[in-house]
Design a protein around this motif. Structure first.
Motif, short mmCIF file in Angstrom:
data_model
loop_
_atom_site.label_atom_id
_atom_site.label_comp_id
_atom_site.label_asym_id
_atom_site.label_seq_id
_atom_site.Cartn_x
_atom_site.Cartn_y
_atom_site.Cartn_z
N PHE A 1 1.20 -1.17 0.01
CA PHE A 1 -0.40 -0.37 -0.14
C PHE A 1 1.27 1.32 -0.02
O PHE A 1 0.66 2.66 -0.59
CB PHE A 1 -0.84 -0.09 0.94
CG PHE A 1 -2.20 0.95 1.06
CD1 PHE A 1 -2.47 1.14 0.65
CD2 PHE A 1 -1.21 2.52 2.20
CE1 PHE A 1 -3.89 2.37 0.88
CE2 PHE A 1 -2.59 3.52 2.37
CZ PHE A 1 -3.66 3.30 1.66
N PHE A 2 2.14 0.73 0.57
CA PHE A 2 2.74 2.39 0.28
C PHE A 2 3.35 2.30 -0.14
O PHE A 2 3.69 3.87 -0.94
CB PHE A 2 4.10 2.11 1.77
CG PHE A 2 4.85 3.73 2.11
CD1 PHE A 2 5.02 4.37 2.33
CD2 PHE A 2 6.37 3.22 1.62
CE1 PHE A 2 5.25 5.40 2.20
CE2 PHE A 2 6.97 4.15 1.56
CZ PHE A 2 6.83 5.17 2.38
N PHE A 3 4.24 1.45 -0.94
CA PHE A 3 4.47 1.11 -2.40
C PHE A 3 3.87 1.58 -3.58
O PHE A 3 4.26 1.47 -5.25
CB PHE A 3 5.57 0.27 -2.41
CG PHE A 3 6.96 0.96 -1.93
CD1 PHE A 3 7.81 1.70 -2.05
CD2 PHE A 3 7.59 0.00 -0.60
CE1 PHE A 3 8.79 2.28 -0.91
CE2 PHE A 3 8.32 0.09 0.00
CZ PHE A 3 8.69 0.78 -0.11
N LYS A 4 2.25 1.21 -3.72
CA LYS A 4 1.73 0.19 -4.77
C LYS A 4 2.24 2.39 -6.11
O LYS A 4 1.86 1.83 -6.76
CB LYS A 4 0.18 0.95 -3.97
CG LYS A 4 -0.59 2.07 -3.57
CD LYS A 4 -2.05 1.38 -3.52
CE LYS A 4 -2.97 3.08 -3.15
NZ LYS A 4 -4.41 2.75 -2.71
N ALA B 1 4.64 1.84 -7.91
CA ALA B 1 4.06 0.94 -9.58
C ALA B 1 2.86 1.62 -10.97
O ALA B 1 2.92 1.16 -11.24
CB ALA B 1 3.58 -0.53 -8.46
N PHE B 2 1.85 2.41 -9.37
CA PHE B 2 0.54 2.57 -10.42
C PHE B 2 1.15 3.63 -11.52
O PHE B 2 0.68 3.79 -12.62
CB PHE B 2 0.20 3.26 -9.75
CG PHE B 2 -1.33 2.08 -8.89
CD1 PHE B 2 -0.74 1.08 -8.81
CD2 PHE B 2 -1.90 2.11 -7.96
CE1 PHE B 2 -1.31 -0.57 -8.40
CE2 PHE B 2 -2.50 1.33 -7.50
CZ PHE B 2 -2.13 -0.19 -7.72
N ASP B 3 2.23 4.21 -10.88
CA ASP B 3 3.06 5.62 -11.87
C ASP B 3 3.86 4.63 -13.22
O ASP B 3 3.89 5.99 -13.99
CB ASP B 3 4.02 6.19 -10.78
CG ASP B 3 2.79 7.24 -10.66
OD1 ASP B 3 1.92 7.59 -10.05
OD2 ASP B 3 3.71 7.41 -9.39
N ARG B 4 4.38 3.64 -13.10
CA ARG B 4 4.51 3.03 -14.33
C ARG B 4 3.90 2.13 -15.22
O ARG B 4 3.64 2.28 -16.77
CB ARG B 4 5.61 2.15 -14.14
CG ARG B 4 6.58 2.51 -12.61
CD ARG B 4 7.52 1.02 -12.55
NE ARG B 4 8.57 1.56 -11.79
CZ ARG B 4 9.67 0.25 -11.01
NH1 ARG B 4 9.17 -1.08 -11.81
NH2 ARG B 4 9.93 1.28 -10.24
N VAL B 5 2.16 2.87 -15.25
CA VAL B 5 1.16 2.23 -15.91
C VAL B 5 0.48 3.72 -16.21
O VAL B 5 0.07 4.92 -15.91
CB VAL B 5 0.13 1.42 -15.08
CG1 VAL B 5 -0.56 0.78 -16.93
CG2 VAL B 5 0.91 0.28 -14.64
N GLN C 1 -2.18 -4.54 -16.89
CA GLN C 1 -0.87 -3.35 -16.83
C GLN C 1 -0.87 -3.25 -15.10
O GLN C 1 0.40 -3.39 -14.87
CB GLN C 1 -0.73 -2.85 -17.64
CG GLN C 1 -0.46 -3.25 -19.17
CD GLN C 1 0.06 -1.78 -20.39
OE1 GLN C 1 0.32 -0.49 -19.52
NE2 GLN C 1 0.65 -2.07 -20.98
N LEU C 2 -2.01 -2.86 -14.58
CA LEU C 2 -1.92 -1.72 -13.55
C LEU C 2 -1.69 -3.11 -12.18
O LEU C 2 -0.92 -3.26 -11.85
CB LEU C 2 -3.65 -1.41 -13.58
CG LEU C 2 -3.97 -1.19 -12.50
CD1 LEU C 2 -2.54 0.05 -11.69
CD2 LEU C 2 -5.05 -0.32 -11.86
N LEU D 1 1.10 -4.24 -9.74
CA LEU D 1 0.38 -4.72 -8.43
C LEU D 1 0.81 -6.67 -8.12
O LEU D 1 1.63 -6.24 -7.10
CB LEU D 1 -1.26 -4.50 -8.02
CG LEU D 1 -1.16 -5.05 -6.83
CD1 LEU D 1 -0.79 -3.57 -5.79
CD2 LEU D 1 -2.90 -5.17 -7.33
N PHE D 2 0.99 -7.18 -8.68
CA PHE D 2 1.26 -8.62 -8.50
C PHE D 2 2.68 -8.08 -8.17
O PHE D 2 3.67 -9.06 -7.18
CB PHE D 2 1.27 -9.84 -9.64
CG PHE D 2 1.84 -10.39 -10.40
CD1 PHE D 2 0.39 -11.74 -7.87
CD2 PHE D 2 2.73 -11.49 -9.94
CE1 PHE D 2 0.83 -13.11 -8.58
CE2 PHE D 2 3.19 -13.19 -10.23
CZ PHE D 2 2.31 -14.01 -9.11
#
Length: 392
Positions: A67-70, A73-77, A166-167, A171-172
């Motif tokens: 949750f802290f780093f999500k 990860a989402f910004d790359r999509v 991709q999202l 996340l996975f």
């Protein structure tokens, strides 16, 4: 069959019953063994409390870090929802800008024509600038298209689903990385749980007693990296053979799409057996089945008795020499270890691994001990008398 499944992890060690002979029964026994070991942990309050506490805390830490780093990860999509999901303002503002530019061009063209007519009549005119208030829309501006009137194209819908895929993939991947870090720092607790499970199911523990703590074990990380490299080498050494076997046939690409997953599944089974230290104790030195088959093919089959193919067989044997022992153990119980490997594949999922990882080595040890006890009935059973984890 179901009697063997329901009997639990202590079935062979306590009752001295031989392993099931039917392949289906062997498969279901290996499949159910980790869950029976988890059930055996419930018989001891201390061991069961540690098992639940460790798994739940690991899951909570993983979820918290994800949750802290999500956002990273989402910004790359690219999460742009496309025109079919755009708000009304995103449609209105570009339309107003286009209408204003069109009105400015029309006004400038009218002024230019008037100046040309006056110049032809010999009348000089001052410079005329066209100023249009950008906050004022033209009187004859077309109605603004409502957002609901925009037609969704099939390509745009497919693009939306691709972005969602991709999202979830990002996340996975983030969960897998975070989970690996959390388990690497708290692996001592998994070793302690494995020892508890071994004692409660009457099999000799493979780990010494320890006081678990959160730490970074550099030696363990180096071993993990070396094992990953070894696994890649033994897997890649067989790929040229798969290509050679598929080449004479009509559809090489389709056959490789079958051969490579089967080859990967085989090594998953072998390294699942290798989770127990007992799988590495064999000193027979006998090559596994695929090397024996390759030697037979290149020495007895006409058309394949080439020195080049025989030389590759020797190279292949050297590259896989270190995994001969677990590969031979899998040949003795292929169906049982296949069932256990299926559970290990399930343990690769995020969060599930926190519950199943400490049980896989104990289950592999049970399969090895039971088979060796059945093969040498005159020898004493290796497993000690059942005890409690809290007493140990």
């Amino acid at each position: 069959m179901w009697g063997h499944v329901r009997s639990g992890a202590t079935h062979f060690q306590l009752r001295q019953t031989p392993p099931p002979g039917n392949p289906v029964r062997q498969f279901f026994h290996g499949l159910s063994l980790p869950f029976h070991i988890a059930r055996a942990l419930r018989t001891d309050a201390v061991a069961w409390r540690r098992y639940r506490r460790v798994a739940i805390i690991q899951c909570l830490v993983i979820l918290g870090l994800v949750f802290f780093f999500k956002r990273s990860a989402f910004d790359r999509v690219d999460l742009d929802l496309g025109p079919e999901e755009a708000p009304a303002e995103a449609i209105e503002k570009p339309a107003q800008a286009r209408l204003q530019r069109q009105s400015r061009r029309e006004a400038q063209e009218a002024v230019r024509q008037v100046r040309e007519e006056l110049a032809a009549a010999g009348i000089s005119t001052p410079e005329i600038k066209v100023v249009i208030d950008e906050d004022t829309s033209p009187a004859e501006a077309p109605p603004k298209p409502p957002a609901a009137a925009v037609v969704k194209k099939p390509q745009e819908r497919l693009g939306f689903f691709a972005r969602q895929l991709q999202l979830w993939a990002a996340l996975f991947a983030t969960m897998q990385i975070v989970q690996w870090v959390v388990i690497a720092l708290s692996r001592d607790y998994h070793d302690a749980i494995s020892r508890d499970a071994s004692l409660l199911t009457a099999v000799e523990p493979e780990d010494e007693p320890l006081t678990p703590r959160v730490r970074l074990d550099v030696t363990w990380m180096q071993k993990k990296v070396s094992r990953r490299i070894r696994g890649f080498v033994v897997f890649a050494a067989g790929l040229p053979v798969l290509l050679l076997l598929a080449a004479p046939l009509c559809s090489v690409q389709n056959l490789l799409a079958v051969f490579i997953p089967v080859w990967s599944a085989y090594w998953l089974v072998v390294f699942t057996a290798g989770k127990s230290a007992r799988a590495w104790e064999s000193t027979s030195g006998r090559p596994p089945w695929f090397l024996r088959a390759w030697t037979w093919l290149t020495t007895r089959m006409p058309g394949f008795r080439w020195e080049t193919l025989q030389g590759y067989g020797r190279f292949w044997e050297r590259r896989t020499l270190s995994v001969f022992s677990p590969a031979i153990e899998v040949e003795k119980q292929p169906w049982a270890f296949a069932g256990l490997a299926l559970v290990r594949a399930l343990a690769m999922l995020p969060l599930v691994k926190c519950f199943l990882r400490p049980l896989i080595p104990v289950a592999a040890a049970h399969l090895l001990v039971a088979h060796r006890a059945a093969s040498t009935p005159a020898s004493p059973v290796e497993a000690p008398a059942p005890t409690t984890a809290s007493a140990a």
